[in-house]
Design an enzyme around this catalytic site. Sequence first.
Site, PDB file in Angstrom:
ATOM      1  N   VAL A 120       7.389  14.089   8.292  1.00  0.00           N
ATOM      2  CA  VAL A 120       6.230  13.296   7.850  1.00  0.00           C
ATOM      3  C   VAL A 120       6.035  12.072   8.748  1.00  0.00           C
ATOM      4  O   VAL A 120       4.913  11.779   9.183  1.00  0.00           O
ATOM      5  CB  VAL A 120       6.385  12.878   6.365  1.00  0.00           C
ATOM      6  CG1 VAL A 120       5.203  12.019   5.930  1.00  0.00           C
ATOM      7  CG2 VAL A 120       6.520  14.103   5.463  1.00  0.00           C
TER       8      VAL A 120
ATOM      9  N   GLY B  92       9.302  23.481   6.647  1.00  0.00           N
ATOM     10  CA  GLY B  92       9.309  22.038   6.352  1.00  0.00           C
ATOM     11  C   GLY B  92       8.715  21.692   4.998  1.00  0.00           C
ATOM     12  O   GLY B  92       8.312  20.552   4.767  1.00  0.00           O
TER      13      GLY B  92
ATOM     14  N   LYS C 271       7.013  14.183  -9.928  1.00  0.00           N
ATOM     15  CA  LYS C 271       5.568  14.016  -9.715  1.00  0.00           C
ATOM     16  C   LYS C 271       4.835  13.958 -11.053  1.00  0.00           C
ATOM     17  O   LYS C 271       3.908  13.165 -11.247  1.00  0.00           O
ATOM     18  CB  LYS C 271       5.046  15.174  -8.856  1.00  0.00           C
ATOM     19  CG  LYS C 271       5.619  15.155  -7.439  1.00  0.00           C
ATOM     20  CD  LYS C 271       5.376  16.470  -6.721  1.00  0.00           C
ATOM     21  CE  LYS C 271       5.971  16.464  -5.324  1.00  0.00           C
ATOM     22  NZ  LYS C 271       6.003  17.801  -4.701  1.00  0.00           N
TER      23      LYS C 271
HETATM   24  N1  HSE Z   1       9.345  19.829  -1.444  1.00  0.00           N
HETATM   25  C1  HSE Z   1       8.045  19.419  -1.846  1.00  0.00           C
HETATM   26  C2  HSE Z   1       7.228  20.655  -2.140  1.00  0.00           C
HETATM   27  C3  HSE Z   1       7.415  18.615  -0.743  1.00  0.00           C
HETATM   28  O1  HSE Z   1       7.684  21.762  -1.837  1.00  0.00           O
HETATM   29  O2  HSE Z   1       6.145  20.552  -2.673  1.00  0.00           O
HETATM   30  C4  HSE Z   1       6.322  17.717  -1.211  1.00  0.00           C
HETATM   31  O3  HSE Z   1       6.737  16.821  -2.181  1.00  0.00           O
END
Ligand code: HSE
Length: 441
Positions: free
Chosen positions: A15, A189, A207
């Site tokens: 990022v 990634g 989240k």
């Molecule tokens: N590991 C997280 C996903 C990355 O796969 O959504 C973004 O928060």
Amino acid sequence: MTNALRLGVAGLGTVGASVIRLLNKHGDAIADKAGRAIKVTAVSARDKTRDRGVDLSNVAWFTDAIEMAKSSDVDVFIELMGGDFGPAEDSVRAALASGKHVVTANKALLAKHGVELAQLAEENGVSLNYEAAVAGGIPIVKTLRESMAGNEITRVYGILNGTCNYILTRMEAEGISFEDCLADAQKLGYAEADPTFDIEGNDTAHKLAILTSLAFGTKISADDVYLEGITSVTTADIKAADELGYRIKLLGVAQKTETGIEQRVHPTMVPKASAIARIDGVLNAVAVDGDFVGEIVLVGPGAGGNATASAVVGDISDVARGDLVPALGKPASKLLDYTRARMRLHEGGYYIRFAVHDRAGAFAAIAQCMADAEISLESIVQRRTGDLVEGGEMEGADIAQPVILITYETTEVAVRKALDAITATGVIAGKPQLIRIEKLS
Ligand code: HSE
């Protein structure tokens, strides 16, 4: 134009490097919009020698992110290290306390310390922006915090983890094993440094806890999220879901109930016709039910360097423009206490898969236990052994027939009671599989 806004970027992984690339590519256009140039003047990362594909020759290097956070040569501290303690937490606190704006993609940090950090930002008259922390490139933080401020929100739900959605999509479409899909997600990634955070649902829970606070004006309460990951979902479930008109998604759901706020993360059967069922691969989607606007659904890439950088730079541009919004939508002192609705009171339909011993009366015993728990059944499907149970996915499957029940709306407590009673009869082998069905328009 006023002086350039000086950025210190802590963390130069996927990022961090994408943020620098984006600013190199679109810096002039962003400066025109924000009325101010934006310049990376400092970076902090562990390994100075690593080639990240970006030119860092004219920026100051800090081995200590906290030192950079306090530096008088930095106006905005960009935290892209991750983690809810240690350098990430200490440097963000140091930056806010020394009057620096903070932009972060760190959901774990926000989920754990968001209210305190929001208060610290307020006390120091600076911004704490974190659009990239929830659903990657989807601007859901700003949507909830600002654009939907006129609505009372009753529910927010979504696919909030790209890795899980990528895995479930490929398992369904290509029949690829869970492990291979996860390995690909890591290569691309998408996954967290520790991918158990993705597949066990913790990332989604972080989240969701942030979204809950924004939606309902409550303090963040990540410890109150009911959590189930995707590791127990089998190709047999995915196939059965398809036959029954559903798809399986890892959803995070926060909704108001009569007893409080329900926050839950679990594999979920969603009707194929719903908008959320059509979200594939690394895409995320967030749906919000507002009393005046109705339901809105935002869809976009939820992981990956470029998508996340897009959200980070949006936040930086707000700082450059001088926008100062309370981090959680209202002053921290006005956030309400969170009241948890008990999961046992959750209401909804259920998918239940058993391996049932092939003997007289087994079906009747199951039906009786369901009736005793006052659960009404919408459908019952029995298959030949091997049809919906594959490769030892259900313990004892070799001696038992797969049976799938779909219930009408009932409560979690009734389902648990029925499953305990069914297990006690001895008519099933192994542990029943249970997947909640979400009512969606
Ligand atoms: N590991 C997280 C996903 C990355 O796969 O959504 C973004 O928060």
